[in-house]
Design a protein around this motif. Sequence first.
Motif, PDB file in Angstrom:
ATOM      1  N   PRO A  99      11.036  -2.140  12.179  1.00  0.00           N
ATOM      2  CA  PRO A  99      10.793  -3.220  11.227  1.00  0.00           C
ATOM      3  C   PRO A  99      10.664  -4.592  11.881  1.00  0.00           C
ATOM      4  N   PHE A 100      11.392  -4.836  12.975  1.00  0.00           N
ATOM      5  CA  PHE A 100      11.299  -6.145  13.614  1.00  0.00           C
ATOM      6  C   PHE A 100       9.935  -6.356  14.259  1.00  0.00           C
ATOM      7  N   ASP A 101       9.318  -5.255  14.742  1.00  0.00           N
ATOM      8  CA  ASP A 101       7.948  -5.371  15.237  1.00  0.00           C
ATOM      9  C   ASP A 101       7.031  -5.852  14.113  1.00  0.00           C
ATOM     10  N   LEU A 102       7.218  -5.292  12.935  1.00  0.00           N
ATOM     11  CA  LEU A 102       6.393  -5.652  11.792  1.00  0.00           C
ATOM     12  C   LEU A 102       6.610  -7.104  11.376  1.00  0.00           C
ATOM     13  N   PHE A 142      -0.761  -1.916   7.844  1.00  0.00           N
ATOM     14  CA  PHE A 142      -0.523  -2.325   9.222  1.00  0.00           C
ATOM     15  C   PHE A 142       0.135  -1.173   9.972  1.00  0.00           C
ATOM     16  N   GLU A 143      -0.319  -0.952  11.175  1.00  0.00           N
ATOM     17  CA  GLU A 143       0.281   0.094  12.025  1.00  0.00           C
ATOM     18  C   GLU A 143       0.741  -0.573  13.305  1.00  0.00           C
ATOM     19  N   ILE A 144       2.035  -0.603  13.503  1.00  0.00           N
ATOM     20  CA  ILE A 144       2.606  -1.287  14.651  1.00  0.00           C
ATOM     21  C   ILE A 144       3.141  -0.237  15.616  1.00  0.00           C
ATOM     22  N   LYS A 145       2.660  -0.235  16.835  1.00  0.00           N
ATOM     23  CA  LYS A 145       3.118   0.714  17.849  1.00  0.00           C
ATOM     24  C   LYS A 145       3.258  -0.032  19.168  1.00  0.00           C
ATOM     25  N   LEU A 146       4.420   0.087  19.748  1.00  0.00           N
ATOM     26  CA  LEU A 146       4.679  -0.490  21.058  1.00  0.00           C
ATOM     27  C   LEU A 146       5.151   0.632  21.968  1.00  0.00           C
ATOM     28  N   PRO A 147       4.979   0.461  23.275  1.00  0.00           N
ATOM     29  CA  PRO A 147       5.346   1.542  24.193  1.00  0.00           C
ATOM     30  C   PRO A 147       6.780   2.019  24.046  1.00  0.00           C
ATOM     31  N   LEU A 148       7.732   1.082  23.836  1.00  0.00           N
ATOM     32  CA  LEU A 148       9.136   1.476  23.790  1.00  0.00           C
ATOM     33  C   LEU A 148       9.814   1.153  22.465  1.00  0.00           C
ATOM     34  N   GLU A 166      20.920 -15.406  10.003  1.00  0.00           N
ATOM     35  CA  GLU A 166      21.206 -14.122  10.657  1.00  0.00           C
ATOM     36  C   GLU A 166      19.927 -13.366  10.979  1.00  0.00           C
ATOM     37  N   LEU A 167      18.957 -13.387  10.029  1.00  0.00           N
ATOM     38  CA  LEU A 167      17.679 -12.719  10.278  1.00  0.00           C
ATOM     39  C   LEU A 167      16.942 -13.372  11.434  1.00  0.00           C
ATOM     40  N   VAL A 168      16.921 -14.707  11.444  1.00  0.00           N
ATOM     41  CA  VAL A 168      16.260 -15.430  12.538  1.00  0.00           C
ATOM     42  C   VAL A 168      16.909 -15.096  13.881  1.00  0.00           C
ATOM     43  N   LYS A 169      18.241 -15.019  13.879  1.00  0.00           N
ATOM     44  CA  LYS A 169      18.962 -14.687  15.116  1.00  0.00           C
ATOM     45  C   LYS A 169      18.544 -13.316  15.643  1.00  0.00           C
ATOM     46  N   HIS A 170      18.467 -12.322  14.753  1.00  0.00           N
ATOM     47  CA  HIS A 170      18.060 -10.973  15.169  1.00  0.00           C
ATOM     48  C   HIS A 170      16.611 -10.944  15.646  1.00  0.00           C
ATOM     49  N   LEU A 171      15.759 -11.704  14.973  1.00  0.00           N
ATOM     50  CA  LEU A 171      14.345 -11.733  15.377  1.00  0.00           C
ATOM     51  C   LEU A 171      14.178 -12.364  16.754  1.00  0.00           C
ATOM     52  N   LEU A 172      14.883 -13.459  17.008  1.00  0.00           N
ATOM     53  CA  LEU A 172      14.793 -14.111  18.319  1.00  0.00           C
ATOM     54  C   LEU A 172      15.308 -13.193  19.431  1.00  0.00           C
ATOM     55  N   GLU A 173      16.407 -12.502  19.146  1.00  0.00           N
ATOM     56  CA  GLU A 173      16.964 -11.581  20.146  1.00  0.00           C
ATOM     57  C   GLU A 173      16.004 -10.421  20.410  1.00  0.00           C
ATOM     58  N   TYR A 174      15.418  -9.886  19.328  1.00  0.00           N
ATOM     59  CA  TYR A 174      14.480  -8.785  19.484  1.00  0.00           C
ATOM     60  C   TYR A 174      13.231  -9.228  20.231  1.00  0.00           C
ATOM     61  N   LYS A 175      12.764 -10.458  19.955  1.00  0.00           N
ATOM     62  CA  LYS A 175      11.578 -10.988  20.630  1.00  0.00           C
ATOM     63  C   LYS A 175      11.831 -11.131  22.121  1.00  0.00           C
ATOM     64  N   LYS A 176      13.061 -11.535  22.462  1.00  0.00           N
ATOM     65  CA  LYS A 176      13.418 -11.657  23.881  1.00  0.00           C
ATOM     66  C   LYS A 176      13.349 -10.302  24.570  1.00  0.00           C
ATOM     67  N   TYR A 177      13.932  -9.272  23.966  1.00  0.00           N
ATOM     68  CA  TYR A 177      13.899  -7.929  24.565  1.00  0.00           C
ATOM     69  C   TYR A 177      12.484  -7.373  24.592  1.00  0.00           C
ATOM     70  N   LYS A 178      11.695  -7.742  23.601  1.00  0.00           N
ATOM     71  CA  LYS A 178      10.316  -7.264  23.550  1.00  0.00           C
ATOM     72  C   LYS A 178       9.525  -7.810  24.730  1.00  0.00           C
ATOM     73  N   SER A 179       9.755  -9.084  25.083  1.00  0.00           N
ATOM     74  CA  SER A 179       9.059  -9.676  26.230  1.00  0.00           C
ATOM     75  C   SER A 179       9.473  -8.992  27.530  1.00  0.00           C
ATOM     76  N   VAL A 180      10.765  -8.614  27.612  1.00  0.00           N
ATOM     77  CA  VAL A 180      11.237  -7.904  28.807  1.00  0.00           C
ATOM     78  C   VAL A 180      10.574  -6.539  28.904  1.00  0.00           C
ATOM     79  N   VAL A 181      10.420  -5.891  27.758  1.00  0.00           N
ATOM     80  CA  VAL A 181       9.785  -4.573  27.738  1.00  0.00           C
ATOM     81  C   VAL A 181       8.355  -4.660  28.241  1.00  0.00           C
ATOM     82  N   GLN A 182       7.669  -5.717  27.907  1.00  0.00           N
ATOM     83  CA  GLN A 182       6.292  -5.883  28.377  1.00  0.00           C
ATOM     84  C   GLN A 182       6.247  -6.006  29.895  1.00  0.00           C
TER      85      GLN A 182
END
Length: 250
Positions: free
Chosen positions: A13-16, A3-9, A91-107
């Motif tokens: 690992p959280f993307d993966l 898998f190759e995960i690339k996002l603009p910003l 704790e992992l779920v908390k970090h994933l939810l927070e990262y997902k929120k910032y990821k949506s803002v980045v989009q």
Amino acid sequence: MSFEIKLPLFEGPFDLLLFFIERDELDIHDIPISTITNDFLSYLHELDQMNIEVASEFILVAATLMRIKAKVLLPRPVLNEEGEEIDPRDELVKHLLEYKKYKSVVQELAAMEEERMQQYERGNVMQELRALAQEQQVETELQHVDLYKLLKVYEKVWVRFTEEKKDNSHRVVQYPYTVEGQKGFIRQLLSKQPRDVSFVTIIEHNPNKIAVIFNFLAILELLQISEITIKIGEGYNNFWVYRTEDAEQA
């Protein structure tokens, strides 16, 4: 499978992990930790086989996943202050939810960036001014205008505007002279003199510039009505004023 995960910003690992969750349509609040750990480690093995250096954050998340997996397989319940069991995945779920929120803002920011890229750039002001001056063939200081000069001009204009605004009143002073009044003054002088009076003498009575002008205008009006006669002296530096009847007798 690699898998190759690339996002603009964001790359990491959280993307993966989010990719795995979205691909398998997993519940982010109830992650099958064993499955997702195996997928994550498989991805790292693929990177290793391709001689790609694995970033430290990937290694850290892999270790975290294996630690959570071990806790799930060998449960040693950890209780909170209220006596409730703490899920090791929280704790992992908390970090994933927070990262997902910032990821949506980045989009959203990426969409705004793309829209901005479609707009015409302002460019270099100095180059535009020189190009405009050259196109119009103007030999003026416009070619050498810079922001500092514009600001200095603006400062001077603003100071002048402020000073003028402080006192925009104008005083009108009425002079204490009239042509009729000065005509009476000249008649009075002539009545006191034996025959004539010089213009210098008239000036000496009141050397004020405005008074001199009114006296001269009064003399012109008296000449017009033939009440006086004047005689110009040598060098045209002075003249003498006579009453008409005195001039005729002379």
